[in-house]
Write a protein that holds these residues in place. Structure first.
Motif, PDB file in Angstrom:
ATOM      1  N   ALA A   1     -24.346 -41.410  29.142  1.00 30.30           N
ATOM      2  CA  ALA A   1     -25.607 -40.699  29.332  1.00 30.30           C
ATOM      3  C   ALA A   1     -25.669 -39.990  30.676  1.00 30.30           C
ATOM      4  O   ALA A   1     -26.734 -39.849  31.264  1.00 30.30           O
ATOM      5  CB  ALA A   1     -26.775 -41.665  29.173  1.00 30.30           C
TER       6      ALA A   1
ATOM      7  N   MET B   1     -28.947 -38.331  32.117  1.00 29.48           N
ATOM      8  CA  MET B   1     -29.361 -37.645  30.888  1.00 29.48           C
ATOM      9  C   MET B   1     -30.614 -38.246  30.259  1.00 29.48           C
ATOM     10  O   MET B   1     -31.162 -37.677  29.315  1.00 29.48           O
ATOM     11  CB  MET B   1     -28.221 -37.637  29.871  1.00 29.48           C
ATOM     12  CG  MET B   1     -27.057 -36.760  30.307  1.00 29.48           C
ATOM     13  SD  MET B   1     -25.766 -36.688  29.065  1.00 29.48           S
ATOM     14  CE  MET B   1     -26.455 -35.482  27.931  1.00 29.48           C
TER      15      MET B   1
ATOM     16  N   TYR C   1     -22.976 -26.159  24.674  1.00 27.45           N
ATOM     17  CA  TYR C   1     -22.311 -25.544  25.826  1.00 27.45           C
ATOM     18  C   TYR C   1     -22.274 -24.026  25.673  1.00 27.45           C
ATOM     19  O   TYR C   1     -22.032 -23.502  24.591  1.00 27.45           O
ATOM     20  CB  TYR C   1     -20.859 -26.032  25.929  1.00 27.45           C
ATOM     21  CG  TYR C   1     -20.672 -27.375  26.614  1.00 27.45           C
ATOM     22  CD1 TYR C   1     -21.702 -28.309  26.657  1.00 27.45           C
ATOM     23  CD2 TYR C   1     -19.465 -27.706  27.219  1.00 27.45           C
ATOM     24  CE1 TYR C   1     -21.527 -29.535  27.287  1.00 27.45           C
ATOM     25  CE2 TYR C   1     -19.281 -28.938  27.851  1.00 27.45           C
ATOM     26  CZ  TYR C   1     -20.303 -29.844  27.874  1.00 27.45           C
ATOM     27  OH  TYR C   1     -20.120 -31.060  28.499  1.00 27.45           O
TER      28      TYR C   1
ATOM     29  N   ARG D   1     -18.509 -39.210  27.140  1.00 29.86           N
ATOM     30  CA  ARG D   1     -19.594 -38.799  28.036  1.00 29.86           C
ATOM     31  C   ARG D   1     -20.707 -38.142  27.230  1.00 29.86           C
ATOM     32  O   ARG D   1     -20.455 -37.413  26.251  1.00 29.86           O
ATOM     33  CB  ARG D   1     -19.096 -37.876  29.148  1.00 29.86           C
ATOM     34  CG  ARG D   1     -18.515 -36.570  28.674  1.00 29.86           C
ATOM     35  CD  ARG D   1     -18.103 -35.681  29.834  1.00 29.86           C
ATOM     36  NE  ARG D   1     -19.233 -35.381  30.702  1.00 29.86           N
ATOM     37  CZ  ARG D   1     -19.157 -34.788  31.875  1.00 29.86           C
ATOM     38  NH1 ARG D   1     -17.981 -34.409  32.350  1.00 29.86           N
ATOM     39  NH2 ARG D   1     -20.230 -34.557  32.595  1.00 29.86           N
TER      40      ARG D   1
ATOM     41  N   LEU E   1     -19.210 -30.557  33.937  1.00 29.13           N
ATOM     42  CA  LEU E   1     -19.435 -30.884  32.525  1.00 29.13           C
ATOM     43  C   LEU E   1     -18.138 -30.866  31.718  1.00 29.13           C
ATOM     44  O   LEU E   1     -18.165 -30.821  30.494  1.00 29.13           O
ATOM     45  CB  LEU E   1     -20.453 -29.912  31.934  1.00 29.13           C
ATOM     46  CG  LEU E   1     -21.895 -30.071  32.470  1.00 29.13           C
ATOM     47  CD1 LEU E   1     -22.809 -28.966  31.932  1.00 29.13           C
ATOM     48  CD2 LEU E   1     -22.470 -31.429  32.116  1.00 29.13           C
TER      49      LEU E   1
ATOM     50  N   ASP F   1     -28.012 -29.588  23.552  1.00 27.45           N
ATOM     51  CA  ASP F   1     -26.696 -30.184  23.313  1.00 27.45           C
ATOM     52  C   ASP F   1     -25.554 -29.180  23.351  1.00 27.45           C
ATOM     53  O   ASP F   1     -24.394 -29.540  23.191  1.00 27.45           O
ATOM     54  CB  ASP F   1     -26.681 -30.870  21.936  1.00 27.45           C
ATOM     55  CG  ASP F   1     -27.510 -32.135  21.941  1.00 27.45           C
ATOM     56  OD1 ASP F   1     -27.567 -32.797  23.004  1.00 27.45           O
ATOM     57  OD2 ASP F   1     -28.101 -32.463  20.897  1.00 27.45           O
TER      58      ASP F   1
ATOM     59  N   GLN G   1     -25.297 -25.850  29.950  1.00 30.14           N
ATOM     60  CA  GLN G   1     -25.567 -26.535  28.703  1.00 30.14           C
ATOM     61  C   GLN G   1     -27.045 -26.313  28.399  1.00 30.14           C
ATOM     62  O   GLN G   1     -27.885 -26.507  29.270  1.00 30.14           O
ATOM     63  CB  GLN G   1     -25.272 -28.023  28.904  1.00 30.14           C
ATOM     64  CG  GLN G   1     -25.535 -28.878  27.705  1.00 30.14           C
ATOM     65  CD  GLN G   1     -24.958 -30.283  27.882  1.00 30.14           C
ATOM     66  OE1 GLN G   1     -24.607 -30.683  28.993  1.00 30.14           O
ATOM     67  NE2 GLN G   1     -24.885 -31.032  26.810  1.00 30.14           N
TER      68      GLN G   1
END
Ligand SMILES: Cc1cc2nc3c(=O)[nH]c(=O)nc-3n(C[C@H](O)[C@H](O)[C@H](O)COP(=O)(O)O)c2cc1C
Ligand code: SF4
Ligand code: FES
Lengths: 416, 156
Positions: free
Chosen positions: A164, B68, B139, A122, B124, B137, B134
């Motif tokens: 994505a 995204m 966390y 993911r 997530l 990139d 997030q």
């Protein structure tokens, strides 16, 4: 209990090849290449390894569906989409023991005759992806991937394919579409991917944890693998505990382990001195269990079924007695409405409609007819669509309304 | 006009070799575009369509499907708060509210200086360490209001 999947998690720099090897990593390959591919498939079958991605399908049996000598390339795609709410285990395998996964990929590919494997990760998992990428590069340099692995004559290329942001790409055929450069729209089955999969070729899709379980089986054999777990659900599994517990996290336990022990011993019970109300045992789509069920249910496929639920992905979400069940169901309905790919009208319309009704109930505008309406939406989604995302909301709707009827009735009759 | 930098073009050529059909390089190619410019413009979609010999509509279809991929610039720090059940149980709504107040923006908006943008997203895969968000990139887990403030301070 002996840790099999997580044994290296606490070792310093466990993601590096050197450390992995010092812990016994890649030792199963010597045995693997002594075996014929059919023997590997049989060993995994006899070990009774079941898919850890959610459905629990027997891994060895799935592998045996690959047609012999189709003349087409065969692919292994590893499902690292980890998108079922409540599930956060594959991520730690990628981060903390990527070489265990690679070792499993080599065994699985050898068994099914694949020379190319894609790991579908993911898009949000940037750090785990970097860890796996670095591990793949190390493996190539050490001759563990590429041409003629350890002089076995076996060639294998492993690539990462980054998603994505789309939950549905965890569904195996949507995942294949996504690798092919398309929207993640699940395909109609049959044909099954083992016959017509990636690029029209025979393809096996397995979850990260399933593949990571294979090296132990090759290295230690069927009997050792079956030494823990139950007859029908052998081996260990990762359980991801989240929600209202004192110590949430990942726990590797033998299948058949009591859920009650997991929550009250391993996780330290419910936070803040509250009481347990309910548990979603296997990821957000699985039917809910109440405190009574938790007294007796075991963490294996059969016991979960006997209690009206499913082991699923092992994502255990614990709810304390302050939790509003209408709110919890509303949260999940919104999730499934957002993630529906939109191909099938019962799913596209049903998930959105259910979310709207629950939102309206939560805002104090519930109507007496709402419960019937929700039930009929759930009835009309289940079993009527291309993939089971629609069922994944039907099951919570039925089970929450059945087990916590009073709460739903109160919201449907706000003026009483 | 959009074009890959020579470095990204070389990377793209390498990616092509991983797949037996060209179109399979679409998601990786779009990731490269987004790495280069922060979002995916119409021009970039046409460019990628040309590189992969697919109809521009097919590229557009993919860009709009995956959450995204951005069609417009986002903030220099793009904050995505998980709103799904495990995080909600542990207080993600209060984290979102706090961020809105601190940043002075609503969901889907960018601060006027272009530094921060804020959205809510679905699970997530970090449910055991919620609430979480997030930033680009990275966390950030086990959030508390104090921790959020510290993170924002450090990003300023
Ligand atoms: C909507 C949906 C989402 C899914 N998400 C995942 C996922 O994130 N990870 C996963 O391994 N399997 C997921 N699955 C199950 C896969 O379709 C597939 O059964 C699994 O990857 C097979 O691997 P296994 O046999 O090793 O479990 C999902 C299924 C559905 C219907
Ligand atoms: S059930 Fe829903 S998610 Fe699955 S294919 Fe149909 S519309 Fe898409
Ligand atoms: S529910 Fe927030 S990360 Fe899974």
């Amino acid at each position: 209990m002996e840790q099999r999947l997580t044994k290296n998690f606490k070792v310093k720099d466990s993601h590096r090849l050197e450390v992995s090897r010092a812990q016994g990593g890649y030792q199963s390959l010597a045995k693997l290449f002594q075996m014929k591919p059919e023997e590997v498939i049989n060993q995994v079958k006899e070990a009774g390894l079941r898919g850890r991605g959610g459905a629990g399908f027997a891994a060895g049996l799935k592998w045996s569906f690959i047609p012999k000598n189709s003349g087409k390339p065969v692919y292994l795609t590893v499902n690292a989409d980890e998108s079922e709410p409540g599930t956060f285990k594959d991520r730690y395998i990628l981060e903390l023991d990527p070489h265990l996964l690679i070792e499993g990929i080599i065994a699985a590919c050898y068994a099914i005759g694949a020379h190319v494997s894609y790991v579908y990760i993911r898009g949000e998992f940037y750090f785990p992806m970097q860890r796996l990428q670095a591990a793949i590069e190390e493996a190539y340099q050490a001759g563990l991937l590429g041409k003629n692995i350890l002089n076995s004559g076996f060639d294998l290329e492993v690539y990462i394919h980054r998603g994505a942001g789309a939950y549905i790409c965890g569904e195996e055929t949507a995942l294949l579409e996504s690798i092919e450069g398309k929207r993640g729209h699940p395909r109609l089955k049959p044909p099954y991917p083992a016959i017509v999969g990636l690029f029209g070729c025979p393809t096996i899709i397995n979850n990260v944890e399933t593949i990571a379980s294979v090296p132990y089986i090759i290295q230690n054999g069927v009997q050792a693998y079956r030494a823990v777990g139950t007859q029908k659900s052998p081996g260990t599994k990762l359980f991801c505990v989240s929600g209202h517990v004192v110590r949430p996290g990942n726990y590797e336990r033998p299948l058949g382990y009591p859920l009650k022990n997991l929550i009250f011993e391993d996780c330290g019970g419910i936070r803040g001195g509250k009481k347990l109300k309910a548990v979603i045992p296997g990821g957000s789509s699985t039917p809910i269990l109440d405190a009574n069920d938790v007294e007796t249910v075991l963490l294996d496929y059969e016991s979960m079924e006997a209690h009206g639920s499913m082991l699923g992905s092992g994502g255990v979400i614990v709810l304390d007695d302050t939790t509003n069940m209408v709110d919890a169901l509303g949260n999940l309905a919104r999730f499934y409405a957002h993630e529906s790919c939109g191909q099938c009208s019962p799913c596209r319309e049903g998930t959105g409609w259910a979310a709207k009704i629950l939102d309206r109930m939560l805002s104090g505008e519930g109507r007496p007819k709402d419960l019937e309406l929700l039930r009929s939406i759930a009835d009309n989604m289940a079993g009527k669509t291309i993939c089971v995302l629609a069922d994944s909301l039907s099951m919570p709707i039925w089970s929450y309304m059945k087990k916590f009827r009073g709460e739903f009735e109160a919201y449907a009759n706000p003026n009483h | 006009m959009f074009e890959f930098t020579s470095e990204n073009l070389a990377e793209f050529q390498k990616i092509l070799q991983r797949y037996s059909i060209k179109r399979a390089a679409l998601l990786p190619a779009l990731w490269l575009v987004q790495k280069q410019t922060g979002f995916i413009s119409r021009e970039a979609m046409l460019y990628v369509a040309g590189l992969l010999d697919v109809a521009p509509a097919k590229v557009y279809e993919v860009v709009t499907f995956y959450t995204m991929f951005h069609q417009k610039p986002v903030g220099e720090y793009h904050i995505q708060v998980c709103r799904t059940l495990s995080c909600q149980l542990l207080g993600s709504p209060s984290i979102t509210e706090h961020l809105k107040k601190r940043l002075g923006i609503g969901l889907g908006e960018i601060t006027t200086d272009g530094r921060f943008s804020l959205v809510e997203v679905e699970c997530l895969g970090s449910c055991g360490t919620g609430p979480m968000f997030q930033v680009n990139d990275e966390y950030h887990e086990n959030l508390t209001i104090e921790k959020v403030d510290k993170i924002l301070e450090e990003l300023k």
